[in-house]
Structures are given as C-alpha cells and as structure tokens.
Design a protein around this motif. Structure first.
Motif, PDB file in Angstrom:
ATOM      1  N   SER A 209       0.836  -1.200   0.000  1.00 42.61           N
ATOM      2  CA  SER A 209       0.000   0.000   0.000  1.00 42.61           C
ATOM      3  C   SER A 209       0.870   1.248   0.000  1.00 42.61           C
ATOM      4  O   SER A 209       2.008   1.230   0.474  1.00 42.61           O
ATOM      5  CB  SER A 209      -0.931   0.004   1.218  1.00 42.61           C
ATOM      6  N   PHE A 210       0.316   2.355  -0.525  1.00 41.51           N
ATOM      7  CA  PHE A 210       1.100   3.586  -0.640  1.00 41.51           C
ATOM      8  C   PHE A 210       0.198   4.798  -0.819  1.00 41.51           C
ATOM      9  O   PHE A 210      -0.946   4.692  -1.259  1.00 41.51           O
ATOM     10  CB  PHE A 210       2.084   3.496  -1.813  1.00 41.51           C
TER      11      PHE A 210
ATOM     12  N   SER B   5      -0.716   8.658   3.264  1.00 36.82           N
ATOM     13  CA  SER B   5       0.359   7.744   3.662  1.00 36.82           C
ATOM     14  C   SER B   5       0.011   7.053   4.973  1.00 36.82           C
ATOM     15  O   SER B   5       0.310   5.871   5.159  1.00 36.82           O
ATOM     16  CB  SER B   5       1.690   8.500   3.795  1.00 36.82           C
ATOM     17  N   THR B   6      -0.633   7.779   5.890  1.00 32.09           N
ATOM     18  CA  THR B   6      -1.056   7.144   7.136  1.00 32.09           C
ATOM     19  C   THR B   6      -2.200   6.178   6.877  1.00 32.09           C
ATOM     20  O   THR B   6      -2.305   5.137   7.541  1.00 32.09           O
ATOM     21  CB  THR B   6      -1.476   8.185   8.185  1.00 32.09           C
TER      22      THR B   6
ATOM     23  N   ALA C 287      -2.449   4.473   4.121  1.00 28.00           N
ATOM     24  CA  ALA C 287      -1.760   3.318   3.531  1.00 28.00           C
ATOM     25  C   ALA C 287      -1.183   2.434   4.625  1.00 28.00           C
ATOM     26  O   ALA C 287      -1.211   1.194   4.528  1.00 28.00           O
ATOM     27  CB  ALA C 287      -0.656   3.788   2.586  1.00 28.00           C
ATOM     28  N   GLN C 288      -0.659   3.052   5.672  1.00 23.37           N
ATOM     29  CA  GLN C 288      -0.144   2.283   6.804  1.00 23.37           C
ATOM     30  C   GLN C 288      -1.263   1.532   7.507  1.00 23.37           C
ATOM     31  O   GLN C 288      -1.091   0.386   7.937  1.00 23.37           O
ATOM     32  CB  GLN C 288       0.577   3.217   7.773  1.00 23.37           C
TER      33      GLN C 288
ATOM     34  N   ALA D 225      -2.241  -1.597   5.450  1.00 21.94           N
ATOM     35  CA  ALA D 225      -1.309  -2.702   5.675  1.00 21.94           C
ATOM     36  C   ALA D 225      -1.522  -3.313   7.050  1.00 21.94           C
ATOM     37  O   ALA D 225      -1.513  -4.547   7.203  1.00 21.94           O
ATOM     38  CB  ALA D 225       0.130  -2.203   5.517  1.00 21.94           C
TER      39      ALA D 225
ATOM     40  N   SER E   7       3.330  -1.381   3.979  1.00 24.65           N
ATOM     41  CA  SER E   7       3.133  -0.013   3.507  1.00 24.65           C
ATOM     42  C   SER E   7       4.463   0.524   2.999  1.00 24.65           C
ATOM     43  O   SER E   7       5.468   0.488   3.717  1.00 24.65           O
ATOM     44  CB  SER E   7       2.608   0.876   4.640  1.00 24.65           C
TER      45      SER E   7
ATOM     46  N   THR F 275       5.368   3.426   2.657  1.00 25.76           N
ATOM     47  CA  THR F 275       5.763   4.675   3.325  1.00 25.76           C
ATOM     48  C   THR F 275       6.460   4.399   4.651  1.00 25.76           C
ATOM     49  O   THR F 275       6.898   5.332   5.323  1.00 25.76           O
ATOM     50  CB  THR F 275       4.545   5.584   3.577  1.00 25.76           C
ATOM     51  N   ASP F 276       6.572   3.146   5.046  1.00 27.81           N
ATOM     52  CA  ASP F 276       7.111   2.818   6.371  1.00 27.81           C
ATOM     53  C   ASP F 276       8.600   3.090   6.503  1.00 27.81           C
ATOM     54  O   ASP F 276       9.064   3.524   7.553  1.00 27.81           O
ATOM     55  CB  ASP F 276       6.843   1.345   6.695  1.00 27.81           C
TER      56      ASP F 276
END
Length: 237
Positions: free
Chosen positions: A81-82, A88-89, A91-92, A95, A111, A113-114
């Motif tokens: 996810s992205f 971005s949060t 996306a986190q 995941a 994710s 973005t992690d």
C-alpha cells in the motif's frame, strides 16, 4: 518576541490575519456553541450520507475486488500500500488491517511509506515521483496486490507506482476523490483493475469515506478466504 533579523515577530497574525476580526468582536459564548453544534451536525450528516452512497454504489465492485484479492492471498500473494501525506497514514492502516487484524488470520502486507530511509534516499537521489514505483520494482511480483490512495487522484508517484505494478501483473486497486483525477485515466486504460472514487471536494470527507472503503475490503477479503489457513509467503520486506 523578535525574528532573527531583529524585527518584531508577527506570531499568528501573519499566518491567520482573519483573527483580527474576532479580537474586536464581543465574545458570545452561546453563539459560538450554537455554531459549533451546527457545524458538527452538518459534517456528521455529510459523511454519513457520503459513506452510504459510496457503499451502495460500490457494493458489487467491492465484492469483486475482495474476491480477487482473496484469490491472490490464497496463492501466496502479498499486499503493498502507498500514498502521500494523510493518505500515507491511511496506507499504513491498510497494511496494518491485513497484517495485524483484530480477528482472523494475518495476511502479508507492507506499507511503502514505512521505511523513511528508503523514501528519503529515493527522493533525494532520484526523485519523489519514483518513491513507490522503485520499491515495487524491487519487491513486487506477479500475484501481488498494489493498493494506492490519493485524495486528488493526481499524485505522480502513485500513478507511476500503478504503472509499475501493472507491468508486474499485480492486482491494482486505487482509491481517489473528486472526479478521480489521473487514476480515472489509468482505469480507462486498464492499468488500474479497480478504482473507487469518493465524489467530494473535501479532503476530510474523502479520507473518511476511503477509510470505510478499505475496511470493507478487508472484511470482504477475510470472508472470501474463509477459515482455511493461508499459505506462508515470503516477508515482503
């Protein structure tokens, strides 16, 4: 308080000049409370209506998408996810919902973005538009799932990531707002397999409705998988 060059600091006045208007008004607590209640009721009603509309309009597509996601997971696929900023949060959270569910089996998800080191290295050395596509190029494989979120649908790095995911035969799932932006073009071209658009101009309402969409996707995917154990996949990291 002064700035570095010795001139007086404007404080919040420079950022919020409209505050001067309220400083010259006589405080009216009752009026303020009434306005706060009215605004809260209005916004609550708006998101309830929007979530209901999105659910009704997207019900069949959500079920189809979840079925395809379940099939990929059952075959050892992984979810990536992205998104940018608030997305971005989200996306986190996507995941985390799959990898650390409050019930049911854990499913492999990551994710993009992690990893701050990877994101900043790619941004600095190559360009921010490739922060997700480069990761998918390294980690993605046929049978995996790519879930991208964008309130505008126009984020260049999200678009690039979906193009890379499609080249790798990953199942592509997009969540956008407004009119769908560039993600609508990708959907029409067949680059995006599934696209869920929240028809609102408010970033807040879009993200709230998108939260409902991806949690419903998780629920439907889990239901489609049933009680059977999930094949162990390699760690996407």
């Amino acid at each position: 308080m002064s700035t570095l060059d010795g001139t007086p600091a404007e404080g919040t006045r420079g950022l919020y000049p409209f505050l001067d208007e309220y400083e010259h008004r006589t405080p009216d607590t009752a009026e303020a409370e009434t306005e706060a209640r009215r605004s809260a009721v209005e916004k609550t009603g708006e998101i309830v209506r929007l979530r209901r509309w999105v659910g009704e309009e997207s019900a069949a597509e959500l079920a189809t998408c979840a079925g395809r996601m379940a099939a990929r997971f059952a075959s050892g696929g992984r979810l990536f996810s992205f998104g940018n900023g608030g997305s971005s949060t989200d996306a986190q959270e996507v995941a985390a919902a799959f990898l650390h569910p409050h019930r049911g089996p854990a499913l492999p998800a990551l994710s993009l973005t992690d990893d701050v080191a990877v994101v900043t290295a790619l941004s600095n050395d190559v360009g921010f538009e490739v922060v997700f596509s480069r990761q998918l190029a390294a980690l993605g494989r046929p049978g995996d799932i790519a879930v991208g979120l964008s309130t505008s649908g126009g984020s260049a790095n999200v678009v690039r990531a979906f193009e890379e995911a499609a080249r790798r035969d990953m199942l592509t799932v997009g969540l956008a707002g407004g009119g769908g932006g560039r993600l609508t073009e990708l959907f029409e071209l067949g680059v995006l397999a599934h696209l869920f658009v929240v028809p609102s101009s408010s970033v807040h309402r879009i993200q709230e409705a998108q939260t409902t969409l991806y949690h419903v996707l998780w629920e439907l995917t889990r239901h489609a998988l049933g009680p059977a154990p999930i094949p162990r996949a390699h760690d996407p990291g």
